[in-house]
Design an enzyme around this catalytic site. Structure first.
Site, mmCIF file in Angstrom:
data_model
loop_
_atom_site.group_PDB
_atom_site.id
_atom_site.type_symbol
_atom_site.label_atom_id
_atom_site.label_comp_id
_atom_site.label_asym_id
_atom_site.label_seq_id
_atom_site.Cartn_x
_atom_site.Cartn_y
_atom_site.Cartn_z
ATOM 1 N N GLU A 38 -133.410 -39.505 32.089
ATOM 2 C CA GLU A 38 -134.270 -38.554 31.360
ATOM 3 C C GLU A 38 -134.639 -39.012 29.944
ATOM 4 O OE1 GLU A 38 -132.716 -34.347 33.225
ATOM 5 O OE2 GLU A 38 -131.456 -35.285 31.708
HETATM 6 C C1 TNX Z 1 -129.732 -33.443 34.678
HETATM 7 S S1 TNX Z 1 -128.279 -35.531 36.122
HETATM 8 C C2 TNX Z 1 -129.072 -34.309 33.821
HETATM 9 C C3 TNX Z 1 -128.073 -33.776 32.898
HETATM 10 C C4 TNX Z 1 -127.952 -32.286 32.989
HETATM 11 C C5 TNX Z 1 -128.002 -31.862 34.430
HETATM 12 C C6 TNX Z 1 -127.778 -30.400 34.630
HETATM 13 C C7 TNX Z 1 -128.698 -36.318 34.949
HETATM 14 C C8 TNX Z 1 -128.569 -37.741 35.102
HETATM 15 N N1 TNX Z 1 -129.191 -35.669 33.891
HETATM 16 O O1 TNX Z 1 -128.359 -34.171 31.582
HETATM 17 O O2 TNX Z 1 -126.746 -31.903 32.406
HETATM 18 O O3 TNX Z 1 -129.253 -32.210 34.943
HETATM 19 O O4 TNX Z 1 -127.691 -30.088 35.990
#
Ligand code: TNX
Length: 514
Positions: free
Chosen positions: A320
């Site tokens: 992300e």
């Molecule tokens: C996505 S999973 C994220 C996390 C969040 C999560 C909450 C991932 C690699 N990144 O930063 O905590 O969703 O479900």
């Protein structure tokens, strides 16, 4: 009715009564009706019983098994000074000739007079002990024996783990140890610690003291945060090693870095410090990817972390990074991979890292994009399966669950259990290294909260990782899981009483701490 038929009737009644008596006074002795999770590969029942109402002694046949013998004797409260010849002995042995050629394989033989756990490595004996512990009835008023038979067992995948996010909310060393105990009891062998994120930096880096002086003081909400000193981290690593669990530390980069950006202004392209962050948004922060200052920083952080991490892996996050330009992201990941490898470790990254030109030895953790995982697998990389729609421990069970999120899916116990890592994305079998169930902690504040989201789903993820697909089924799993209600109760675990399972408990389910 004449006299003969009267006697016949009495005879039939007497016979019927003795059959009924035999049925109620002789509990079943069929080892295939066990409650072991994860389900073993092969079970041969021999129809007898090992009586627990006698003096039981544990025998370690070689010194390298002393610790495991100690662990077992403590767990069941029996003494250690037995001999191999004694009736009632539980014998732990290493035998490299008779067991399957796999460090995690074991054979558990239960005879009327003795129990023997054999493996080619101590780790296998430890795993066999976990199966034995699940076979010992906890309600001695109901049964006091173990059915006899042989179990031959080994894992489907070599990587079976869970992730704990200690950044969004910080958890003390004692909590992490309890989490490790949970994983070990279900034969998992990896704990991935998500040590850094926007909301807090949780590991002491001696060359960068502000990371903890500043970056560790926040968390989601108004809590005070916290961090592990390097000594405490080593304590966690050692505790985990004693349970055959590898710790994988994660430093999430180049996004999810607000805590670092608040601690060291020079990590921002504009050189200005950022504010500490206590919210739950994602995707707004990034290290300055075209500045050498950033790579000096990462080199020091990874260097110190690698020095206190005996396991082969360092996780670099990579998820992300919405405000990092795609070309900068790819450039960054490739540079970081070289740094991780320079410090003697193998890089793991969330599935987005597959977009970079990364080495075939690196590992991709699929959480969101099957396309990214397939792309990596086509290049020969190994994949850890953590699809958010199935394996995220922070997803709510149903719409009434107070804790957790729901962005990927609601995950009731059956939905979390009923999938196959090999086929869910059509990846080829040998591409999958294993499975990991992450617990993100935006909404999770206490050990009670952790337990509520982790139990019972963790048992299902452990079974998906260990048991061959052909021995798994929902009806069998559901029934075995029901019996674990009594284990959760004994261990005072705050678990979700899923309505799909007919929980076996001494005390009827009470108010939920949901
Ligand atoms: C996505 S999973 C994220 C996390 C969040 C999560 C909450 C991932 C690699 N990144 O930063 O905590 O969703 O479900």
């Amino acid at each position: 009715m004449n006299i003969t038929s009267k006697y016949t009737a009495v005879g039939v009644i007497v016979m019927w009564m003795s059959i009924m008596y035999a049925c109620t006074s002789t509990p079943p002795t069929n080892l295939t009706e066990h409650q072991i999770i994860p389900h073993p590969v092969e079970i041969i029942a021999t129809g007898g019983r090992f009586d627990l109402n006698r003096q039981i002694k544990i025998v370690a046949t070689t010194k390298e098994l002393n610790d495991i013998a100690g662990f077992l004797s403590q767990a069941i409260g029996v003494s250690l000074d037995g001999t191999e010849q004694e009736h009632g002995a539980v014998i732990l042995a290493i035998d490299r000739t008779t067991t399957p050629d796999h460090a995690e394989a074991y054979i558990l033989e239960i005879k009327e007079e003795q129990i023997r756990i054999t493996a080619s490595e101590p780790q296998g004996v430890f795993l066999g002990v976990q199966s034995l512990l699940q076979l010992i009835p906890y309600d001695s008023d109901i049964t006091s024996f173990i059915p006899t038979g042989n179990i031959i067992d080994y894992p489907r995948y070599s990587y079976r783990g869970s992730m704990l996010d200690v950044s969004r909310h910080f958890f003390a060393v004692e909590d992490v140890k309890r989490y490790i105990d949970f994983l070990a009891s279900y034969k998992m062998n990896v704990l991935h610690l998500h040590l850094t994120d926007d909301q807090g930096w949780r590991i002491e880096i001696k060359s960068r003291p502000k990371l903890t002086e500043i970056g560790a003081t926040s968390e989601v909400g108004d809590g005070k945060g916290g961090y592990y000193t390097q000594e405490q981290f080593k304590e966690i690593v050692d505790y985990a090693a004693g349970k055959y669990i590898t710790i994988i530390p994660e430093i999430d980069m180049p996004g999810h870095t607000q805590a670092a950006l608040a601690s060291y202004p020079e990590l921002n392209c504009d050189g200005q410090p950022r504010e500490l962050y206590r919210g739950t948004e994602v995707g707004f922060s990034t290290l300055c990817t075209r500045s050498e200052v950033t790579y000096e920083f990462v080199d020091e952080v990874i260097g110190e972390l690698a020095a206190i991490t005996p396991g082969p892996y360092i996780h670099i996050g990579g998820d992300e990074s919405h405000v990092t330009k795609p070309e900068d992201y790819v450039y960054f990941i490739e540079r970081i991979q070289a740094i991780v490898s320079k410090h003697g470790k193998t890089m793991i990254g969330w599935d987005e890292v597959a977009r970079g030109d990364i080495a075939s030895t690196s590992i991709v953790q699929q959480w969101n994009s099957a396309g990214n995982a397939q792309f990596a697998a086509d290049k020969g990389l190994k994949i850890i399966m953590s699809p958010a729609t199935r394996a995220y421990l922070d997803m709510k069970y149903d719409s009434t669950t107070r804790l957790g999120l729901a962005w990927a899916s609601l995950i009731e116990v059956d939905h979390g259990y009923l999938w196959d890592p090999d086929t869910i994305n059509l990846l080829q079998e040998d591409a999958i290294l294993g499975i990991e169930a992450p617990l993100w902690t935006e909404t999770i504040e206490s050990m009670d909260d952790i337990e509520y989201m982790v139990f019972p789903r963790i048992a299902g993820y452990a079974e998906i990782g260990w048991s061959p697909q052909h021995v798994r089924s929902w009806p069998s799993y559901r029934q075995r899981l029901a019996a674990h209600g009594r284990i959760f109760e004994r261990e005072q675990i705050n678990f979700y009483r899923s309505p799909l399972v007919d929980w076996v408990m001494k005390n009827k389910p009470t108010a939920l701490k949901n």
